[in-house]
Design a protein around this motif. Structure first.
Motif, PDB file in Angstrom:
ATOM      1  N   PHE A 190       0.844  -1.198   0.000  1.00  0.00           N
ATOM      2  CA  PHE A 190       0.000   0.000   0.000  1.00  0.00           C
ATOM      3  C   PHE A 190       0.879   1.247   0.000  1.00  0.00           C
ATOM      4  N   MET A 191       0.376   2.272  -0.654  1.00  0.00           N
ATOM      5  CA  MET A 191       0.986   3.594  -0.615  1.00  0.00           C
ATOM      6  C   MET A 191      -0.149   4.583  -0.341  1.00  0.00           C
ATOM      7  N   ASN A 192      -0.164   5.153   0.841  1.00  0.00           N
ATOM      8  CA  ASN A 192      -1.286   6.009   1.220  1.00  0.00           C
ATOM      9  C   ASN A 192      -0.807   7.414   1.555  1.00  0.00           C
TER      10      ASN A 192
ATOM     11  N   THR B 207       8.692   6.067   3.920  1.00  0.00           N
ATOM     12  CA  THR B 207       7.905   7.258   3.591  1.00  0.00           C
ATOM     13  C   THR B 207       8.447   7.905   2.329  1.00  0.00           C
ATOM     14  N   TRP B 208       7.670   8.860   1.833  1.00  0.00           N
ATOM     15  CA  TRP B 208       8.106   9.723   0.741  1.00  0.00           C
ATOM     16  C   TRP B 208       7.812  11.162   1.122  1.00  0.00           C
ATOM     17  N   THR B 209       8.798  12.022   0.961  1.00  0.00           N
ATOM     18  CA  THR B 209       8.637  13.473   1.142  1.00  0.00           C
ATOM     19  C   THR B 209       9.280  14.165  -0.051  1.00  0.00           C
ATOM     20  N   PRO B 210       8.893  15.408  -0.335  1.00  0.00           N
ATOM     21  CA  PRO B 210       9.479  16.098  -1.503  1.00  0.00           C
ATOM     22  C   PRO B 210      10.980  16.263  -1.408  1.00  0.00           C
ATOM     23  N   GLY B 211      11.491  16.501  -0.206  1.00  0.00           N
ATOM     24  CA  GLY B 211      12.923  16.755  -0.084  1.00  0.00           C
ATOM     25  C   GLY B 211      13.753  15.491  -0.115  1.00  0.00           C
ATOM     26  N   LEU B 212      13.381  14.500   0.650  1.00  0.00           N
ATOM     27  CA  LEU B 212      14.169  13.269   0.757  1.00  0.00           C
ATOM     28  C   LEU B 212      13.774  12.231  -0.268  1.00  0.00           C
TER      29      LEU B 212
ATOM     30  N   CYS C 103       4.900  19.393   4.275  1.00  0.00           N
ATOM     31  CA  CYS C 103       3.557  19.588   3.735  1.00  0.00           C
ATOM     32  C   CYS C 103       3.038  18.341   3.048  1.00  0.00           C
ATOM     33  N   LEU C 104       3.904  17.522   2.478  1.00  0.00           N
ATOM     34  CA  LEU C 104       3.496  16.312   1.761  1.00  0.00           C
ATOM     35  C   LEU C 104       4.191  15.113   2.384  1.00  0.00           C
ATOM     36  N   LEU C 105       3.412  14.080   2.669  1.00  0.00           N
ATOM     37  CA  LEU C 105       3.954  12.871   3.272  1.00  0.00           C
ATOM     38  C   LEU C 105       3.125  11.674   2.812  1.00  0.00           C
ATOM     39  N   TRP C 106       3.806  10.688   2.244  1.00  0.00           N
ATOM     40  CA  TRP C 106       3.173   9.431   1.840  1.00  0.00           C
ATOM     41  C   TRP C 106       3.888   8.291   2.551  1.00  0.00           C
ATOM     42  N   ARG C 107       3.111   7.303   2.965  1.00  0.00           N
ATOM     43  CA  ARG C 107       3.663   6.152   3.682  1.00  0.00           C
ATOM     44  C   ARG C 107       3.521   4.882   2.829  1.00  0.00           C
ATOM     45  N   PHE C 108       4.508   4.006   2.988  1.00  0.00           N
ATOM     46  CA  PHE C 108       4.506   2.715   2.296  1.00  0.00           C
ATOM     47  C   PHE C 108       4.303   1.611   3.328  1.00  0.00           C
TER      48      PHE C 108
ATOM     49  N   ASP D 283      12.734  -1.379   3.919  1.00  0.00           N
ATOM     50  CA  ASP D 283      12.589  -2.725   3.371  1.00  0.00           C
ATOM     51  C   ASP D 283      12.055  -2.591   1.953  1.00  0.00           C
ATOM     52  N   VAL D 284      12.005  -3.696   1.234  1.00  0.00           N
ATOM     53  CA  VAL D 284      11.475  -3.683  -0.126  1.00  0.00           C
ATOM     54  C   VAL D 284       9.955  -3.627  -0.081  1.00  0.00           C
ATOM     55  N   ILE D 285       9.360  -3.170  -1.176  1.00  0.00           N
ATOM     56  CA  ILE D 285       7.902  -3.038  -1.212  1.00  0.00           C
ATOM     57  C   ILE D 285       7.230  -4.403  -1.166  1.00  0.00           C
ATOM     58  N   PHE D 286       7.784  -5.371  -1.875  1.00  0.00           N
ATOM     59  CA  PHE D 286       7.233  -6.731  -1.863  1.00  0.00           C
ATOM     60  C   PHE D 286       8.269  -7.653  -1.227  1.00  0.00           C
TER      61      PHE D 286
END
Length: 854
Positions: free
Chosen positions: A274-276, A387-392, A356-361, A398-401
């Motif tokens: 999941f990516m939310n 996680t995903w952020t604009p800067g980093l 301002c933007l944050l997505w979690r895996f 770990d791997v996604i699968f």
């Protein structure tokens, strides 16, 4: 670093200029603020002004050189490059900076591939709601999403422009050639009242997986994702070979931070991630260029200061030795600290632009949980991986699968087995500890290494008296080392306890050799055959034929008959030619047909005669006969040597036809209830019907009796080729002789496989690894190591046998002595006849009255 730091160093430590590390003497920073990147001249001027003030406010000692255009010369001795430019200009500057080994920090456009982490970092300007394409671009740049074909399912909440940008991010060619351009298939899921599930069912039910692949990307809201997961599970599209990545776009607005909601939709063996969107919509943040510039400059100055202090401390500790830091080492250290300070600023700041933007895996852990837990709500679990952020950008732990990369992730799984050598061997030590060996465990151990799991053996108490005796020994010898441990294997029946464990899905598989059949397929399933056993014939070793008539073997009966007739015919012909020739003499010794026959016979034996014909016609006939005699004698002599060298053997049984042809003098049998019996009953060929109708069945307890009948040459045993070799080896070790022969015909294959639960999701994964074992030759290697040691008794019937030097014995020449005995007997008989006729003639003459003549 700059000269100000050098002066500070000299003042504080009182050292000369030459004692300071020379690498800091020319440290400087190039700042490229491309004017074309800004909408107006005022914005560009504000950015330049902001950067100069930031460096003054932070009291940084970095020598800053500001450039307003991207076409700059970076071949001077710079250490850091900070660029604010378009994507194309950023990558052009990056190639120059990489060549000069500079630290490159960039602020650039949206949907621009990031600079590799090893050489720098880039921050795209992203407004909330436009980040999805950048996320997929980052996933591909980091080789996290390396699919070669992808199926995209999205709901109708996205407009066409948003989907187009996502498609470009997924499929466009990237700066590095090792990233493959992927193909994609796009499907739209209609979201309407009561028709969402039917729309999803229609799309997935008609899905051609073989052509489109097993990789799915679902971009939708929470409700649609739940429906897709439910339908995909019902259609059995979720399995170990498939990959499902769900992008949930509205979790931030619905405050759906708890991903445990999706646990009920996950199934055993699936690869689901999941990516939310985890952005806090309540926080106040500024998403603008000046915010990013300020954040980057602050973090950069902190990182440079920290690196300088560390190098200064190292220089003091190594003053008496050579101290040198390369540009590559300094670049790595600065970038590491920039990311560290930026992540700390992101996690602690509430209004930072990077926050301002944050997505979690989130990844699901589903493989093997069924065998470790009993409650359905504990079958699967979720794992936060990054996680995903604009800067980093992408920051994963770990791997996604995880299961695609690490298989079962090293967990311990239960398997069932029982003692059945040489396939499964259970040995018990003196302390009572069991160990497991055999062909099946060779396969299982290699399978565990490839799929990354260990196993716990469940061995039900199904031992027979023979097995119990073996289990009490301290260890099992390799097959063939001890005769008393050599037994026939049984793969045609399986203990009910083992079948129950598999049927109830209490084990991953049954590590047992089992013949593939249609019985019980409703409860269990078979892997691909791990071994294939071929059927053959075991008969008594062919014996040499009687050599009493060896002298007559070079010619067959027809040849001998023609030769005798020729001798009888040639005598009268020679007599007629000799008699009617005007040049023949009356006293030549060829004055009767009988004398001519003896002459021809003597010439055949290369003995000649006392008299020769005087006429040319008779001599031509005799000359031609001598030529015939020469050919006959040479052919006979050569063939006789060959028959002496290569003894004649009984006709071997090589095929089913040969066996049926010997049905009047031989019987045959096979094991009762075997795979062969089932196959013959279903076969349509007449020869197999005859083979079945005349065959006898025997049980495993009658093995010795059957083998004794085979040894006597009255019976033929039909079984696995390996089992027949096994019996030959056993008899050789017991008696020291070779009494059996194995035919070369392999007329039937019996597949041997392991069993798994019905509808096991791991069957395709296991079968794929078994195929690789076959292709690599591992199966043949293990069989050759476990089979009996090859000896001289393994020569196949009909194969070429080595001929040793041998001498002619009495048995070879007994036939000619029989002929001599017959000749002597006939001579005495004719002698008695001659005496009888002679005495009768004299007696008859005495009765006659002859006149006296003086």
């Amino acid at each position: 670093m700059i000269s100000v730091l050098l002066l500070l160093r000299c003042v504080v430590y009182g050292n000369s200029f030459d004692e300071f590390p020379p690498v800091f003497a020319n440290t400087s920073m190039a700042v490229v603020i491309d004017r074309s990147f800004f909408g107006s001249r005022e914005e560009h001027r504000d950015a330049v002004y902001l950067i100069r003030n930031l460096f003054r406010q932070t009291e940084s000692d970095i020598a800053v050189h500001v450039f307003s255009y991207a076409n700059v010369d970076l071949y001077q001795d710079y250490t850091i490059l900070l660029s604010i430019a378009s994507c194309n200009s950023t990558w052009r500057l990056h190639r120059i900076a990489r060549k000069e080994e500079l630290v490159h920090l960039a602020i650039t456009d949206l949907d621009c591939p990031r600079i590799p982490e090893k050489y720098g970092m880039s921050i795209p300007l992203i407004q909330p709601g436009e980040e999805l394409s950048q996320i997929f671009l980052d996933l591909r740049m980091m080789d996290v999403l390396s699919w070669t074909a992808i199926n995209i399912l999205h709901d109708d909440t996205f407009d066409r422009d948003t989907i187009s940008t996502v498609m470009r991010a997924i499929s466009d060619k990237l700066p590095y050639n090792h990233i493959n351009v992927i193909s994609r298939s796009i499907f739209t899921l209609k979201q309407s009242n009561g028709e969402t599930k039917s729309s999803i069912m229609k799309v997935l039910n008609d899905f051609h997986v073989d052509q489109l692949g097993h990789c799915f990307l679902v971009i939708a809201t929470v409700d649609v994702v739940a429906e897709v997961m439910s339908v995909a599970r019902s259609l059995k599209l979720v399995h170990p070979a498939s990959q499902w990545l769900y992008v949930i776009t509205d979790t931030s607005t619905q405050n759906m931070m708890n991903m445990s909601f999706f646990l009920d939709f996950l199934s055993e063996g699936g690869n689901v991630a999941f990516m939310n969107n985890a952005t806090n919509s309540d926080s106040l943040c500024k998403v603008e260029l000046m915010c990013y510039i300020k954040e980057v400059v602050e973090v950069l100055t902190q990182a440079v200061k920290y690196v300088f202090e560390n190098e200064l401390e190292l220089f003091d500790n190594r003053r008496k030795r050579t101290f040198e830091v390369t540009k590559e080492e300094r670049r790595t250290e600065i970038l590491r600290n920039v990311r560290l300070f930026l992540s700390q600023d992101t996690s602690h700041s509430k209004d930072g632009c990077n926050r301002c933007l944050l997505w979690r895996f989130t990844s699901s852990i589903t493989w093997g949980n069924y065998f470790s837990h009993n409650k359905m709500d504990e079958l699967v679990r979720l794992l936060d991986i990054g996680t995903w952020t604009p800067g980093l950008g992408i920051n994963l732990t770990d791997v996604i699968f995880p299961h695609i990369a690490h298989g079962f992730r090293g967990i311990r799984l239960p398997i069932a087995t029982y003692h059945n050598p040489p396939w499964q061997i259970i040995s018990v030590s003196k302390t009572g500890q069991k160990s497991y060996d055999g062909l099946i465990f060779d396969v299982l151990n290699h399978l565990g290494k490839k799929l990354n799991f260990t196993y716990t053996v469940i061995a039900p108490d199904v031992t027979t008296s023979q097995t119990s005796k073996s289990l009490n020994s301290s260890r099992f010898a390799k097959l063939g080392e001890k005769v008393e441990q050599m037994t026939m294997s049984d793969t045609r029946t399986l203990p009910q306890e083992v079948i129950d464990l598999v049927r109830e899905k209490n084990v991953l598989l049954a590590a047992c050799a089992y013949t593939v059949n249609d019985h019980g397929k409703s409860a269990i399933n078979f892997t691909v055959p791990i071994f294939v056993q071929t059927y053959s014939f075991l008969s008594a070793k062919p014996k040499q034929l009687s050599r009493a008539l060896l002298f007559a073997s070079p010619f067959n009966k027809e040849t001998w008959a023609c030769l005798a007739a020729t001798i009888i015919i040639m005598g009268p012909i020679l007599y007629l030619i000799h008699k009617h020739s005007p040049y023949s003499l009356k006293t030549s010794g060829l004055k009767s047909s009988w004398q001519c026959v003896w002459y021809v016979y003597g010439a055949l034996l290369q003995q000649g005669g006392m008299y020769l014909p005087h006429s040319d016609s008779a001599r031509i006939l005799i000359g031609m006969w001598w030529l015939v005699v020469m050919v006959l004698v040479a052919t006979y002599s050569g063939s006789l040597v060959a028959f002496l060298t290569f003894p004649r053997m009984d006709t071997p049984i090589l095929t089913v036809e040969d066996l049926i042809a010997c049905k009047d003098r031989l019987g045959w049998s096979f094991l009762n209830g075997s795979f062969l019996e089932t196959y013959l009953r279903n076969a349509d060929e007449p020869k197999y019907q005859v083979l079945l109708s005349l065959a006898q069945r025997y049980n495993s307890t009658q093995e010795e009796e059957v083998m004794e009948r085979v040894k006597q040459g009255k019976h033929v045993l039909i079984d696995w080729r390996s089992s027949l070799r096994f019996l030959m080896r056993k008899d050789y070790l017991l008696t020291g002789g070779c009494h059996f022969s194995l035919s070369s015909d392999e007329f039937l294959d019996e597949p041997i496989a392991m069993i798994v639960p019905q509808e096991s999701p791991y069957l395709p994964v296991i079968n794929a690894e078994l195929h690789r074992m076959h292709e690599s030759g591992l199966m043949n290697k293990w069989i050759s190591e476990r089979m009996p040691i090859k000896d001289k008794c393994w020569d196949v019937v009909g194969s070429n046998q080595a001929v040793n030097e041998r001498k002619v014995n009495v048995a070879d020449m007994q036939g000619i002595f029989f002929v001599l005995f017959m000749g002597v007997t006939m001579s005495f008989f004719l002698l008695f006849c001659e005496f009888y006729w002679h005495r009768r003639r004299i007696a008859k003459e005495r009765k006659l009255i002859r006149p006296f003549v003086s």
